[in-house]
Design an enzyme around this catalytic site. Sequence first.
Site, PDB file in Angstrom:
ATOM      1  N   ASP A  25      -9.511  -4.360  -5.005  1.00  0.00           N
ATOM      2  CA  ASP A  25      -8.974  -3.417  -4.017  1.00  0.00           C
ATOM      3  C   ASP A  25      -9.839  -2.153  -3.975  1.00  0.00           C
ATOM      4  O   ASP A  25     -10.026  -1.491  -4.996  1.00  0.00           O
ATOM      5  CB  ASP A  25      -7.529  -3.053  -4.395  1.00  0.00           C
TER       6      ASP A  25
ATOM      7  N   SER B 299       0.826  -1.200   0.000  1.00  0.00           N
ATOM      8  CA  SER B 299       0.000   0.000   0.000  1.00  0.00           C
ATOM      9  C   SER B 299       0.870   1.264   0.000  1.00  0.00           C
ATOM     10  O   SER B 299       1.664   1.471  -0.918  1.00  0.00           O
ATOM     11  CB  SER B 299      -0.953  -0.044   1.207  1.00  0.00           C
TER      12      SER B 299
ATOM     13  N   HIS C 240      -7.778  -5.260  -0.586  1.00  0.00           N
ATOM     14  CA  HIS C 240      -6.576  -4.519  -0.196  1.00  0.00           C
ATOM     15  C   HIS C 240      -5.823  -5.311   0.877  1.00  0.00           C
ATOM     16  O   HIS C 240      -5.935  -5.027   2.078  1.00  0.00           O
ATOM     17  CB  HIS C 240      -6.972  -3.135   0.321  1.00  0.00           C
TER      18      HIS C 240
END
Length: 217
Positions: free
Chosen positions: A164, A108, A196
């Site tokens: 995601d 991320s 995610h």
Amino acid sequence: MIARSLLLWLHGLGDSGPPNEVRIKTSFTSPEFVNTKWSFPSAPSQSVTCENGAVIPSWFDVHKLPVTAFSPRDEKGVLKAVQSVHKIIDEEITAGTNPDNIFVCGFSQGGALTLASVLLYPRTIGGGAVFSGFVPFDSDTNIIEQIPPDAKKTPILWIHGMADEEVLFEAGQEGPPFLERAGVSWEFKAYPGLDHSVSTDGLSYLETWIKARLRSS
């Protein structure tokens, strides 16, 4: 002889390094990693715009969630965080690790920092792996012109879940054309149904990908 290597993992927004250690390390079962040094640094705590100014662990500011292909980027904060990553790499090389056996990986926000850190490092290293990340530079920036020639030889692996909802898949899809323009070798793997998160399959592929690039001493 199995050479010393470094695997540096950069966590996501609001997380910290140590909670990721057990899962990441236990995913790497091959004997090639017996001499691997693992590094799980934690981001400093700072005010984050997308969290209404709350002070949380963050490598740089994130203006809004979900991150899209058009979200504003905190380039100044990214470049400051890059210096911290480069210091870790420098110290490892000074300690005797071959740069070819140094791998920077991140999830991320940590994936975005991974990309920036690898592309702006003055030497070629083993590789960089981006999980559910994004290009942390604005489209009108001249950052490609600032990438050192040796950094362009460092391969990038990009893994992104198609489901995601935090860093949208469209943001991940910005990666390959950006890397293509930069003249960097890349591989992009899309995982249907993955949200995610870092999947077991993704970590297994990462192990194989790194193992193929490790240099023996």
